[in-house]
Design an enzyme around this catalytic site. Structure first.
Site, PDB file in Angstrom:
ATOM      1  CG  HIS A   1      -2.069  -1.018   1.018  1.00 45.49           C
ATOM      2  ND1 HIS A   1      -3.227  -0.765   0.329  1.00 45.49           N
ATOM      3  CD2 HIS A   1      -2.135  -2.313   1.406  1.00 45.49           C
ATOM      4  CE1 HIS A   1      -3.975  -1.861   0.327  1.00 45.49           C
ATOM      5  NE2 HIS A   1      -3.330  -2.822   0.974  1.00 45.49           N
ATOM      6  CB  THR A   2       4.392   1.962  -0.263  1.00 41.52           C
ATOM      7  OG1 THR A   2       4.723   0.730  -0.897  1.00 41.52           O
ATOM      8  CG2 THR A   2       4.573   1.821   1.224  1.00 41.52           C
ATOM      9  CG  ASP A  33      -0.381  -5.569  -8.187  1.00 39.92           C
ATOM     10  OD1 ASP A  33       0.510  -5.428  -7.331  1.00 39.92           O
ATOM     11  OD2 ASP A  33      -1.586  -5.655  -7.912  1.00 39.92           O
ATOM     12  N   GLY A  90      -7.535 -14.265  -6.772  1.00 36.22           N
ATOM     13  CA  GLY A  90      -7.896 -13.741  -5.449  1.00 36.22           C
ATOM     14  C   GLY A  90      -6.922 -14.126  -4.349  1.00 36.22           C
ATOM     15  CE1 TYR A 148      -5.092  -1.637  -3.070  1.00 34.98           C
ATOM     16  CE2 TYR A 148      -6.178   0.044  -4.398  1.00 34.98           C
ATOM     17  CZ  TYR A 148      -5.033  -0.642  -4.035  1.00 34.98           C
ATOM     18  OH  TYR A 148      -3.837  -0.338  -4.635  1.00 34.98           O
ATOM     19  CB  SER A 204      -6.490  -8.628 -12.196  1.00 27.69           C
ATOM     20  OG  SER A 204      -5.923  -8.053 -11.071  1.00 27.69           O
ATOM     21  CB  SER A 251      -0.807  -9.385  -9.316  1.00 24.84           C
ATOM     22  OG  SER A 251      -0.616  -8.564  -8.233  1.00 24.84           O
TER      23      SER A 251
HETATM   24  C1  GLA Z   1      -2.972  -4.416  -4.842  1.00 25.41           C
HETATM   25  C2  GLA Z   1      -2.809  -3.244  -5.803  1.00 25.41           C
HETATM   26  C3  GLA Z   1      -1.389  -2.694  -5.778  1.00 25.41           C
HETATM   27  C4  GLA Z   1      -0.933  -2.397  -4.354  1.00 25.41           C
HETATM   28  C5  GLA Z   1      -1.222  -3.596  -3.448  1.00 25.41           C
HETATM   29  C6  GLA Z   1      -0.918  -3.304  -2.018  1.00 25.41           C
HETATM   30  O1  GLA Z   1      -2.216  -5.514  -5.262  1.00 25.41           O
HETATM   31  O2  GLA Z   1      -3.139  -3.646  -7.116  1.00 25.41           O
HETATM   32  O3  GLA Z   1      -1.313  -1.542  -6.581  1.00 25.41           O
HETATM   33  O4  GLA Z   1      -1.503  -1.243  -3.867  1.00 25.41           O
HETATM   34  O5  GLA Z   1      -2.567  -4.022  -3.540  1.00 25.41           O
HETATM   35  O6  GLA Z   1       0.430  -3.087  -1.827  1.00 25.41           O
END
Ligand code: GLA
Length: 386
Positions: A34-35, A171, A120, A221, A126, A124
């Protein structure tokens, strides 16, 4: 990932001919959660699991797409109003639209795809799907004129504009830029990056999937992102140089604490700490100091669980098992609300840890967590078939 499998389905589903094959991976993230949307640092790597797609222009203005895993077939046009209903197809449609917006003359094509990156699970899937099609359309219709940074941004814009998740760039960047055996430290503000060969002698990196599926669409989110942006604005009123939480420090945050809702304060506190932790982990890795790497991973988990509030009971449970087993580092990975923990485990503790985690999780939740040994693989590519 099985190329022959995708090819056989493509042949069977369409007119018996073959097209071109492309692949993109899912990702892990050692630290820096989440950075990315706070312009901070992240430290991901691509994995050896992902999506394979076969594509062939079909001479029409329609995309004819088959999801092998879902056994679902969808046709859609390439104009803004042609968005398909099926959620998996929205990703392909979104990528087509974003490429068209960037001047790539995308035409109709047949395509089939399959994947082995679990859905899920916070790995990643997606982004893997988006990067596969962005790379493929660039190659097939765009003379490869769009650079890799922009391909990653195509995937991110697809999430923003066609899926509804206001994600950062981590991602898609990891999926496009992945390199076998290396993690990538990425500065999400400048997009400067460096590869860090990752081969922790005496340790293994393993993911434990809670099998609680996370979905970021319509989830808290986007809400977290708004909190961060709000706090950055409040700090900016005092310190104009602060554009995002990346630029803020704990002292600045304390000065504006009274103007913030407690939850926004806690969220910002987590992010400011996490940006620094990524840099600390890079230093520790360079010094071969895995104990510090592991300690920081636990700190991240507690921050994500208590301050950022994106963990869930099952993830916390698996991290507790890791603590009980003396695992060097463990934390939830990815957006949160389900998915995997990532664990840095000494070789000699590995078997015991897996055994304990399986037994305890089964006893508590009636199911086994899935185990994935991390193998760091390459990013988006065209597959050459002999
Ligand atoms: C998901 C989002 C990313 C990132 C992470 C948390 O994977 O797609 O952009 O924010 O959460 O680090």
């Amino acid at each position: 990932m099985n190329i022959d499998f995708v090819r056989s389905r493509f042949i069977k589903h369409f007119d018996g001919t073959t097209g071109e094959l492309y692949a993109s991976p899912g990702r892990i993230n050692l630290i820096g959660e989440h950075t990315d949307y706070n312009n901070g640092f992240v430290f991901p790597g691509a994995v050896n699991k992902g999506i394979i797609a076969e594509l062939k222009p079909n001479g029409t203005d329609k995309v004819k797409a088959y999801s092998i895993d879902e056994k679902d077939y969808v046709e859609f046009g390439l104009n803004e109003e042609d968005a398909p209903r099926a959620s998996w197809a929205k990703y392909i449609f979104g990528v087509c639209r974003e490429m068209i917006k960037r001047g790539v003359p995308v035409k109709g094509f047949n395509t089939a795809f399959a994947g082995d990156v679990p859905l899920g699970a916070g790995m990643s899937s997606s982004a893997a799907l988006e990067s596969t099609y962005a790379y493929a359309l660039n190659d097939m219709f765009g003379d490869n004129k769009i650079d890799k940074f922009e391909l990653a941004k195509v995937g991110q814009a697809t999430e923003h504009n066609y899926v509804g998740v206001n994600c950062g760039i981590m991602d898609q960047f990891a999926s496009v830029f992945g390199k076998e055996g290396s993690l990538i430290r990425l500065d999400c503000r400048s997009l400067e990056y460096s590869y860090f060969p990752f081969d922790p002698k005496g340790y293994k990196l393993v993911l434990l999937n809670t099998c609680v599926k996370h979905a970021l669409v319509g989830s808290p989110y986007n809400d977290r992102r708004l909190s961060c942006e709000h706090v950055a604005e409040v700090i900016k009123a005092k310190y104009p140089e602060v554009e995002s939480l990346r630029d803020a420090n704990f002292d600045m945050l304390e000065e504006v604490k009274d103007q913030l809702k407690p939850e926004d304060y806690s969220r910002a506190k987590y992010v400011i700490g996490e940006v620094q932790r990524v840099l600390d982990v890079c230093d520790a890795l360079e010094a071969g100091d895995y104990e510090t790497v592991g300690k920081k991973m636990y700190e991240t988990h507690f921050g994500l669980s208590k301050d950022y509030e994106v963990s869930c009971e099952e993830l916390d449970f698996l991290v507790d098992v890791a603590i009980d087993c003396n695992v060097t580092g463990s934390r939830m990975m990815g957006g949160g609300f389900g998915g995997c923990t990532i664990n840095l485990v000494k070789d000699e503790l590995y078997e015991l840890f897996i055994e304990q985690a399986q037994a305890k999780y089964k006893e508590k939740y009636g199911k086994l967590p899935k185990i994935y040994d991390v193998v760091i693989g390459d990013g988006s590519r065209k597959l050459v078939v002999e």
